[in-house]
Design a protein around this motif. Structure first.
Motif, PDB file in Angstrom:
ATOM      1  N   ARG A   1       0.770  -0.992  -0.103  1.00  0.00           N
ATOM      2  CA  ARG A   1       0.000   0.131   0.013  1.00  0.00           C
ATOM      3  C   ARG A   1       0.755   1.261  -0.114  1.00  0.00           C
ATOM      4  O   ARG A   1       1.770   1.168   0.484  1.00  0.00           O
ATOM      5  N   GLY A   2       0.852   2.450  -0.807  1.00  0.00           N
ATOM      6  CA  GLY A   2       1.215   3.401  -1.084  1.00  0.00           C
ATOM      7  C   GLY A   2       2.890   3.380  -1.791  1.00  0.00           C
ATOM      8  O   GLY A   2       3.282   4.255  -1.689  1.00  0.00           O
ATOM      9  N   LEU A   3       3.081   2.077  -2.436  1.00  0.00           N
ATOM     10  CA  LEU A   3       4.447   2.063  -3.348  1.00  0.00           C
ATOM     11  C   LEU A   3       4.022   2.086  -4.742  1.00  0.00           C
ATOM     12  O   LEU A   3       3.060   1.221  -4.908  1.00  0.00           O
ATOM     13  N   TYR A   4       4.546   2.925  -5.423  1.00  0.00           N
ATOM     14  CA  TYR A   4       4.273   2.894  -6.816  1.00  0.00           C
ATOM     15  C   TYR A   4       5.372   2.940  -7.522  1.00  0.00           C
ATOM     16  O   TYR A   4       6.768   3.230  -7.157  1.00  0.00           O
ATOM     17  N   VAL A   5       5.560   2.182  -8.844  1.00  0.00           N
ATOM     18  CA  VAL A   5       6.705   2.172  -9.668  1.00  0.00           C
ATOM     19  C   VAL A   5       6.275   3.254 -10.948  1.00  0.00           C
ATOM     20  O   VAL A   5       5.226   3.009 -11.536  1.00  0.00           O
TER      21      VAL A   5
ATOM     22  N   ALA B   1      -4.475   9.180 -12.197  1.00  0.00           N
ATOM     23  CA  ALA B   1      -5.209   8.192 -11.634  1.00  0.00           C
ATOM     24  C   ALA B   1      -4.848   8.094 -10.167  1.00  0.00           C
ATOM     25  O   ALA B   1      -5.877   7.887  -9.225  1.00  0.00           O
ATOM     26  N   ILE B   2      -3.611   8.247  -9.665  1.00  0.00           N
ATOM     27  CA  ILE B   2      -3.160   7.956  -8.298  1.00  0.00           C
ATOM     28  C   ILE B   2      -4.164   8.997  -7.422  1.00  0.00           C
ATOM     29  O   ILE B   2      -4.692   8.737  -6.329  1.00  0.00           O
TER      30      ILE B   2
ATOM     31  N   ILE C   1      -5.440   8.995  -3.158  1.00  0.00           N
ATOM     32  CA  ILE C   1      -5.045  10.047  -1.977  1.00  0.00           C
ATOM     33  C   ILE C   1      -5.793   9.950  -0.820  1.00  0.00           C
ATOM     34  O   ILE C   1      -5.336  10.153   0.255  1.00  0.00           O
ATOM     35  N   ASP C   2      -7.223   9.780  -0.775  1.00  0.00           N
ATOM     36  CA  ASP C   2      -8.024   9.549   0.472  1.00  0.00           C
ATOM     37  C   ASP C   2      -7.438   8.248   1.171  1.00  0.00           C
ATOM     38  O   ASP C   2      -7.866   8.488   2.438  1.00  0.00           O
ATOM     39  N   THR C   3      -7.068   7.229   0.303  1.00  0.00           N
ATOM     40  CA  THR C   3      -6.870   5.921   1.246  1.00  0.00           C
ATOM     41  C   THR C   3      -5.416   5.596   1.708  1.00  0.00           C
ATOM     42  O   THR C   3      -5.157   4.750   2.545  1.00  0.00           O
TER      43      THR C   3
END
Length: 58
Positions: free
Chosen positions: A15-19, A48-49, A54-56
């Motif tokens: 959760r919260g990690l993006y490439v 999209a993110i 953003i709220d999660t």
């Protein structure tokens, strides 16, 4: 990337990690400089993110 990330770069199970770099582009980019393509893919993913995640994360 289909087994590790979705099309927006979210890493599965983290959760919260993006490439959001060249690793998100499938195949090879050896024929030309892909910097503008990488920037466009990252910008699309960020839209999209921001819209969905953003709220999660807070």
């Amino acid at each position: 990337m289909g087994t590790v990330c979705d099309l927006e770069g979210r890493v599965q199970g983290q959760r919260g990690l993006y490439v959001l770099d060249g690793a998100l582009i499938p195949g090879t980019t050896g024929a030309c400089n892909p910097s503008m393509t990488i920037a466009a893919v990252a910008e699309r993913a960020m839209d999209a993110i921001i819209a969905h995640d953003i709220d999660t994360l807070i």
